[in-house]
Design an enzyme around this catalytic site. Sequence first.
Site, short mmCIF file in Angstrom:
data_model
loop_
_atom_site.label_atom_id
_atom_site.label_comp_id
_atom_site.label_asym_id
_atom_site.label_seq_id
_atom_site.Cartn_x
_atom_site.Cartn_y
_atom_site.Cartn_z
N CYS A 130 0.83 -1.21 0.00
CA CYS A 130 0.00 0.00 0.00
C CYS A 130 0.86 1.26 0.00
O CYS A 130 1.40 1.65 1.04
CB CYS A 130 -0.93 -0.01 1.22
SG CYS A 130 -1.94 1.47 1.34
N CYS A 180 -0.39 4.11 2.20
CA CYS A 180 -0.15 3.89 3.64
C CYS A 180 1.33 4.12 3.99
O CYS A 180 1.63 4.72 5.01
CB CYS A 180 -0.49 2.47 4.07
SG CYS A 180 -1.98 1.78 3.35
N ASP A 181 2.22 3.61 3.17
CA ASP A 181 3.62 3.49 3.61
C ASP A 181 4.63 4.33 2.83
O ASP A 181 5.79 4.40 3.22
CB ASP A 181 4.05 2.01 3.53
CG ASP A 181 3.23 1.13 4.46
OD1 ASP A 181 2.79 1.64 5.50
OD2 ASP A 181 3.01 -0.04 4.14
#
Length: 315
Positions: free
Chosen positions: A132, A135-136
């Site tokens: 992701c 997200c990261d």
Amino acid sequence: MYKSIVIGTGPSGLTAAIYLARANLQPLVIEGPEPGGQLTTTTEVENFPGFPEGIMGPELMDNMRKQAERFGAQFKTGWVNKVDLSQRPFKLSVEGHGELETESLIISTGASAKLLGIGNEKDNIGRGVSTCATCDGFFFRGKKIIVVGGGDSAMEEAHFLTKFATEVRVVHRRNELRASKIMQDRARENGKITWSLNQTPLEVVSGDRGVTGLKVKDNATGKEEIIETDGIFVAIGHTPNTKFLDGQLQTDETGYLIVKPGTTETNIPGVFACGDVQDQKYRQAITAAGSGCMAALDCEKFLEGMPVHDWSQAL
Ligand code: NAP
């Protein structure tokens, strides 16, 4: 006999459970083998509103669960083997709990990011391997990143990750990309993106501090090499978790559940879907939670015998 059963304990299922429990509907929530869903496999979540300093994914999910329990939601752990949606009450066969019956059902079983299935990959999730970028990506400022895949997701993630990384290398197993032309063009025009085409990933290479490289094989020459990198984003698609439904609900050609636009209603009255199992576009914790809220409100209306699809009639 339950008034409502929620299957799945990601942000959508737990939000639905909070709303149903607060409406005094005493929902039963069934959690499967990955309680908490995809967020439990990430580290810090920095984009869920309300947490200015960020929050660890597992802690966020634990909090949501406690919130649902506080209002009376019950939980059972077990794999849902089979459902019978042919008539109400709906019947669910749950491993370790036998057959359960419910007047309404909310499906929030999510989607699982596909992994490459190569050596060292799973062990390094959260240590440099991610599925992701939203997200990261932020954790890879000023670093080198590899994105694996040749579809729209890979192009989108590669483009997005150039905001943070010094170089983003796309590794794809064929010479031709699968992505749409517009997405390919945008990626090709991005000077920070480099390409390793016709390369099959063989193994994640890592040390004490996480990922250091990706071992690949050139499909034309058979030559193997290690591409140095700080992070590997696997963007080879997602699989919606709908197998247990055995085709009883309408899905699109890729298996995602179809809901009536603007609602969480499936093609069977009394069965609602929320979260990633019906959304391959946004796939965010906050959008999943929002659709979980919608599912609970739709479900409440249904149980009251009110029309779900037309709120002007319901209010
Ligand atoms: P996808 O279109 O199925 O592409 C998956 C890619 O991963 C393919 O290039 C595939 O290679 C590769 N792949 C699959 N398994 C692999 C493996 N084991 N090892 C190495 N490579 C592997 O999936 P997606 O990109 O997630 O897109 C899914 C859907 O969402 C598509 O309809 C897409 O258009 C849509 N989407 C749209 C947007 C947008 O428009 N903004 C953004 C993201 C996604 P091969 O090509 O060799 O099969």
